[in-house]
Scaffold this active site. Structure first.
Site, PDB file in Angstrom:
ATOM      1  N   TYR A   1      17.322  55.906  20.650  1.00  0.00           N
ATOM      2  CA  TYR A   1      18.999  55.816  20.721  1.00  0.00           C
ATOM      3  C   TYR A   1      20.042  54.507  20.460  1.00  0.00           C
ATOM      4  CZ  TYR A   1      19.895  60.536  20.474  1.00  0.00           C
ATOM      5  OH  TYR A   1      19.757  62.081  19.529  1.00  0.00           O
TER       6      TYR A   1
ATOM      7  N   GLU B   1      19.734  67.882  23.729  1.00  0.00           N
ATOM      8  CA  GLU B   1      17.820  67.725  23.294  1.00  0.00           C
ATOM      9  C   GLU B   1      17.380  68.433  24.506  1.00  0.00           C
ATOM     10  OE1 GLU B   1      18.360  64.114  21.163  1.00  0.00           O
ATOM     11  OE2 GLU B   1      19.100  64.701  20.166  1.00  0.00           O
TER      12      GLU B   1
ATOM     13  N   SER C   1      12.555  77.411   7.434  1.00  0.00           N
ATOM     14  CA  SER C   1      12.895  78.835   8.126  1.00  0.00           C
ATOM     15  C   SER C   1      12.076  79.713   8.465  1.00  0.00           C
ATOM     16  CB  SER C   1      14.282  79.361   7.599  1.00  0.00           C
ATOM     17  OG  SER C   1      15.351  78.665   7.628  1.00  0.00           O
TER      18      SER C   1
ATOM     19  N   GLY D   1      18.293  70.363   4.484  1.00  0.00           N
ATOM     20  CA  GLY D   1      18.434  68.781   4.420  1.00  0.00           C
ATOM     21  C   GLY D   1      19.693  68.700   5.252  1.00  0.00           C
TER      22      GLY D   1
ATOM     23  N   GLY E   1      17.402  79.961   0.232  1.00  0.00           N
ATOM     24  CA  GLY E   1      18.507  80.132   1.062  1.00  0.00           C
ATOM     25  C   GLY E   1      18.102  82.168   2.080  1.00  0.00           C
TER      26      GLY E   1
END
Length: 397
Positions: A98, A140, A209, A391, A277
């Site tokens: 970060y 996270e 997925s 994406g 999808g």
């Protein structure tokens, strides 16, 4: 919560930053990758960098977060943060990365806006950044702990135990832990990251997925080969997986992540997808069928034609197993008897959408935007319409 002095500065400078955000992010990535080329080689999606979609997603996230901070200072935009945190966790992002982003991002703001970035302006936007970064680091860390990951090392070897050619462009890879140890459970709608070494030595990461029901140890991913038609970059990872990954091979994948997951309830359900999808939707349907769900389920799918429709047979079989399910499929170029009554683009205007419906969308952004518009017009609350993008997510709710 943003401090009052910083909130005033951010509110005043947000229009200028927003107007220049595309240029700011372009400068940011250019300078960061020049200083840290390994980030582009082994972390960031080179295809998304080439077509600019990653820059647009970052721009939307930063501007969206800042806008929410000044508009509703007492409320943290958890939905936006959760989506980013899940994606970061699937990549193995570490807290020490970060400060690298902060340094190059604020330098880009100063470079683009010039003298308008006074020390006070820089400090205010630095506060925005660390509010967002601090929240993401905490989220996270929790995701890593829930996944049983030590530190940020999400990668684990999985063996290909089967491969199915769904269509000429879509292949399903059936995976099992290479060391035969138990696998982390997942929820219908989640994804995993796949890390692949390419011929130039880069280790590129992509998310896919899961396309199976969440029972047992095996994980299935269904990958569409991105051929680069229409001038878009060809998919480095998808083409390599299609060309080389065979039964018996081992690849690295992450634990499952993703916040667009099936809510277990009795409310009516609408699953709308286009093209590839269909992958998270087929996982949801498989779960519903495996658990004997009696929920009313409406499935909407759009595709070019029967030959490109992945899971076409599975869709019919799974819908038949659900007592209150119906499927509505549209093909631009139909050449088969099923379905025979829906040609062209998906159109929900004549579908009955029961009160209390919860909807899930996945597909190209124009398709999801059209479906979402139809659902809102039918009275489905925005909070009950969930979506997943493949994406960078440049379509923020």
């Amino acid at each position: 919560m943003l401090s009052e002095p910083s909130a005033a500065i951010v509110r005043a400078t947000l229009p200028a930053v927003g107007a220049a955000i595309d240029e700011i992010t372009a400068v940011f990535y250019r300078n960061m990758f020049a200083a840290r080329p390994e980030l582009l080689r082994d972390l960031f999606n080179r295809g998304n960098q080439a077509d600019g979609s990653q820059s647009r997603a970052l721009a939307g996230a930063v501007a969206g977060f800042a806008s929410m901070l000044v508009a509703e200072p007492d409320r943290r935009p958890d939905q936006l943060l959760a989506r980013i945190a899940h994606k970061h966790a699937s990549l193995g992002i570490a807290p020490e990365q970060y400060p690298i982003v902060q340094r190059h991002l604020l330098a880009a703001v100063a470079e683009v806006l010039g003298d308008a970035v006074t020390p006070e302006v820089a400090a205010a936007w630095d506060e925005v950044y660390w509010l967002m970064a601090g929240a993401l680091i905490a989220l996270e860390a929790r995701l890593y702990a829930e996944a049983g990951v030590e530190g940020c090392d999400v990668w684990r070897p999985w063996k290909v135990v089967g491969r199915v050619e769904e269509t000429p462009e879509v292949a399903t890879f059936m995976l099992r832990p290479a060391d035969r140890s138990p696998a982390a459970p997942f929820l219908p709608g989640q994804y995993v990251s796949v890390r692949v070494e390419l011929p130039d030595g880069a280790r590129q990461i992509r998310q896919y997925s899961l396309s199976c029901a969440p029972n047992g140890t095996d994980r299935w991913i269904s990958v569409k080969r991105v051929d680069g038609a229409g001038g878009a970059p060809a998919g480095e990872v998808s083409n390599r997986l299609h060309a080389q990954l065979r039964e018996g091979d081992v690849i690295e994948i992450s634990p499952p992540f993703g916040d667009t997951v099936l809510v277990e309830e009795d409310a009516p359900l609408l699953l709308a997808s286009a093209g590839i999808g269909a992958t998270p939707m087929i996982s949801m349907l498989a779960h519903l069928a495996a658990t004997g769900s009696a929920r009313p389920v409406t499935v909407v799918h759009a595709d070019h034609g029967p030959g490109s429709h992945a899971f076409r047979a599975e869709l019919r079989q799974l819908v038949a197993k659900l007592p209150e399910a119906t499927a509505h499929v549209w093909y631009e170029n139909p050449d088969a008897p099923w379905p025979a009554d829906r040609h062209g683009y998906a159109d929900l205007s004549e579908l009955d959408v029961p009160a209390g419906t919860r909807a899930y969308l996945c597909g190209p952004v124009p398709f999801m935007r059209s479906v979402r518009t139809d659902l809102l017009a039918k009275g489905v609350p925005a909070a009950r319409i969930h979506y997943e993008t493949f994406g960078p997510d440049s379509w923020l709710p």
